[in-house]
Design an enzyme around this catalytic site. Structure first.
Site, PDB file in Angstrom:
ATOM      1  N   ASP A  92       0.853  -1.180   0.000  1.00  0.00           N
ATOM      2  CA  ASP A  92       0.000   0.000   0.000  1.00  0.00           C
ATOM      3  C   ASP A  92       0.894   1.237   0.000  1.00  0.00           C
ATOM      4  O   ASP A  92       2.025   1.193   0.476  1.00  0.00           O
ATOM      5  CB  ASP A  92      -0.901  -0.040   1.247  1.00  0.00           C
ATOM      6  CG  ASP A  92      -2.065   0.922   1.160  1.00  0.00           C
ATOM      7  OD1 ASP A  92      -2.107   1.711   0.196  1.00  0.00           O
ATOM      8  OD2 ASP A  92      -2.910   0.898   2.045  1.00  0.00           O
ATOM      9  N   ASP A 274      -8.433  -7.230  -0.368  1.00  0.00           N
ATOM     10  CA  ASP A 274      -7.669  -7.402   0.870  1.00  0.00           C
ATOM     11  C   ASP A 274      -8.501  -6.879   2.017  1.00  0.00           C
ATOM     12  O   ASP A 274      -9.365  -6.011   1.824  1.00  0.00           O
ATOM     13  CB  ASP A 274      -6.338  -6.639   0.816  1.00  0.00           C
ATOM     14  CG  ASP A 274      -6.523  -5.163   1.152  1.00  0.00           C
ATOM     15  OD1 ASP A 274      -6.277  -4.777   2.311  1.00  0.00           O
ATOM     16  OD2 ASP A 274      -6.949  -4.394   0.261  1.00  0.00           O
TER      17      ASP A 274
END
Length: 379
Positions: A92, A274
Site C-alpha cells: 500500500d 484485501d
C-alpha cells in the site's frame, strides 16, 4: 507483467483471470492476506502459503517506513528477502495510514506533512517519497500515493481531492520510471496500480476513473469505500467504476471486506481484495465458515467436540474441536488466535477459489446467491 482474462460469467460481470508477475502467478479472483509489518500477524509464512493457500500478500509502506525503517530494509535487500516471503507482494502507498492514523496532518500540492503515530515526530510524504520507499521495498506491486478523504465529505472537497490525487498519480508514474531508469529500484519489474477516489459521488467516481484510465497503468484500484457508507452505496460505486475500468487490467477493491462483500464485488467485476477482517476478527473469536459465522466464545460450543469445520480448507479445522478452541479463547492462549486466523484465511482463499471455479464453469450466477445466504448465517 501479463494479465490474461480467461473467463467471464455470462450472467454477471464476474471474471476469472491470471496475473503473471516476476514473483509468481496470481489466479483471480483472489483475496490477499494483510501483512502490514511484512508478516501476517501471528502466522508462519509456511501456513499462509501452504494452509491458507495465499498467492499474494499485502504489506504497508507507511508502517515499514517507520519501523524497521528504510536503512534496515535497504541493507536486507528489500522486503522479500527481509521477510523471506518469496511470492508476490503488494505494498500500500501509505496514503490510507497517513489519513487514518496520523494527527495534525497538513495537505499541500506537494504532499502531506504529519506526525508519526508512534512517537509524534514530524514526517513529510508525497508521491515521490512513496515511490522511493516502495522502490526500496522492492514489492511486486506498488500502489500510487493518494488522498483518502474522510467520510462524509463535501462535494467540493471531494472534487478537489480527486483532481489532486490524479496529479499525484502522474508524479508517481514519473518517479517510478526515473527510479527504474537510474537502476535505483530493488525490483526493476515493479508494477504500479492507480487508485480511483470520489467518495460516494457517482459523477466524481466516473470522471476520476476515466481520467486515470488514460494513464495506462499496470492495474487499477477502487479506494475510499467501506468507510461507513451504506453497503448498497458501496456496491453502486463498484459497479459504476468497473464499467469504465480497462478490461485488460487487474481490478483491486481496497480494504473490503466480509465474505458477502467479496462475493458481491466479484459479481461486479473485481479481481483482487484485501482486508484485515479474517485475522483481526479471528483473534477475537469470530470464525467464518461455509455454513455461517461462529462466535467461539459462546457457551454453546463448550461441550461440542466435533471438528471446527469437518470439511474445512485447513488442517486446523479437523485437528481441533470447537470445545477445545473455545477453551483456548477463554484461557487467553495465543494458540486460539493462531488457529482462528489460519482457519479464516483458508476460508477466504477457499471462497475466492470456489468463485473462480464457478465463473469458469459458467454457473457463478446461480452459485453466488446460495453462498451469500450460507456465509451470512449466524450459527
Amino acid at each position: 507483467m501479463k494479465f490474461t482474462l480467461q473467463h467471464k460469467d455470462p450472467s454477471s460481470q464476474a471474471r476469472a483471470g491470471e496475473l503473471q508477475t516476476d514473483h509468481g502467478v496470481v489466479k483471480t479472483p483472489i483475496f490477499m492476506p494483510v501483512g502490514t509489518a511484512a508478516t501476517v500477524k501471528g502466522i508462519f509464512h509456511r501456513d499462509v502459503r501452504d494452509e491458507a493457500r495465499a498467492q499474494i500478500i499485502l504489506a504497508n509502506t507507511y508502517h515499514l517506513y517507520l519501523r524497521p525503517g528504510m536503512d534496515i530494509l535497504e541493507r536486507a535487500g528489500g522486503v522479500h528477502r527481509f521477510s523471506t516471503w518469496d511470492g508476490p507482494m503488494l505494498t500500500d502507498s501509505g496514503g490510507f495510514q497517513v489519513f487514518s492514523l496520523a494527527k495534525l496532518r497538513h495537505i499541500t500540492e506537494e504532499g502531506v506533512t504529519f506526525n508519526s503515530h508512534l512517537d509524534g515526530h514530524r514526517i513529510f510524504m508525497g508521491p515521490e517519497q512513496s515511490m522511493q520507499i516502495q522502490a526500496n521495498l522492492g514489492s511486486t506491486i506498488a500502489m500510487a500515493f493518494d488522498e483518502c478523504v474522510e467520510n462524509p465529505a463535501t462535494y467540493e472537497y471531494a472534487k478537489n481531492s480527486c483532481a489532486r490525487t490524479a496529479r499525484w498519480l502522474l508524479r508517481c508514474k514519473d518517479e517510478m520510471n526515473r527510479l527504474k531508469h537510474e537502476e535505483k529500484a530493488v525490483n526493476p519489474d515493479q508494477l504500479l496500480f492507480g487508485i480511483n477516489q470520489g467518495c460516494t459521488f457517482a459523477d466524481l467516481r466516473v470522471e476520476h476513473m476515466k481520467q486515470i484510465a488514460e494513464y495506462d497503468l499496470d492495474g487499477y484500484a477502487i479506494g475510499g469505500l467501506a468507510v461507513g457508507e451504506p453497503v448498497d452505496k458501496m456496491y453502486e460505486m463498484i459497479e459504476l467504476v468497473n464499467g469504465i475500468l480497462p478490461k485488460d487490467k487487474p481490478r483491486y477493491l481496497m480494504g473490503v471486506g466480509t465474505p458477502v462483500n467479496i462475493l458481491e464485488g466479484i459479481e461486479r467485476g473485481v479481481d483482487m481484495f484485501d482486508c484485515v477482517m479474517p485475522t483481526r476478527n479471528g483473534r477475537n473469536g469470530m470464525l467464518f465458515t461455509k455454513d455461517g459465522i461462529m462466535n467461539m466464545r459462546n457457551k454453546k460450543w463448550e461441550m461440542d467436540f466435533s471438528p471446527i469445520e469437518a470439511d474445512g480448507a485447513s488442517y486446523v479445522d479437523t485437528m481441533y474441536s470447537k470445545a477445545y478452541l473455545r477453551h483456548l479463547f477463554h484461557a487467553q492462549e495465543l494458540l486460539a488466535m493462531q488457529i482462528a486466523s489460519i482457519h479464516n484465511l483458508a476460508f477466504y482463499l477457499w471462497l475466492a477459489g470456489e468463485a473462480r471455479k464457478h465463473i469458469i464453469a459458467g454457473d457463478f450466477a446461480t452459485w453466488k446467491p446460495m453462498m451469500v445466504k450460507r456465509v451470512s448465517t449466524r450459527l
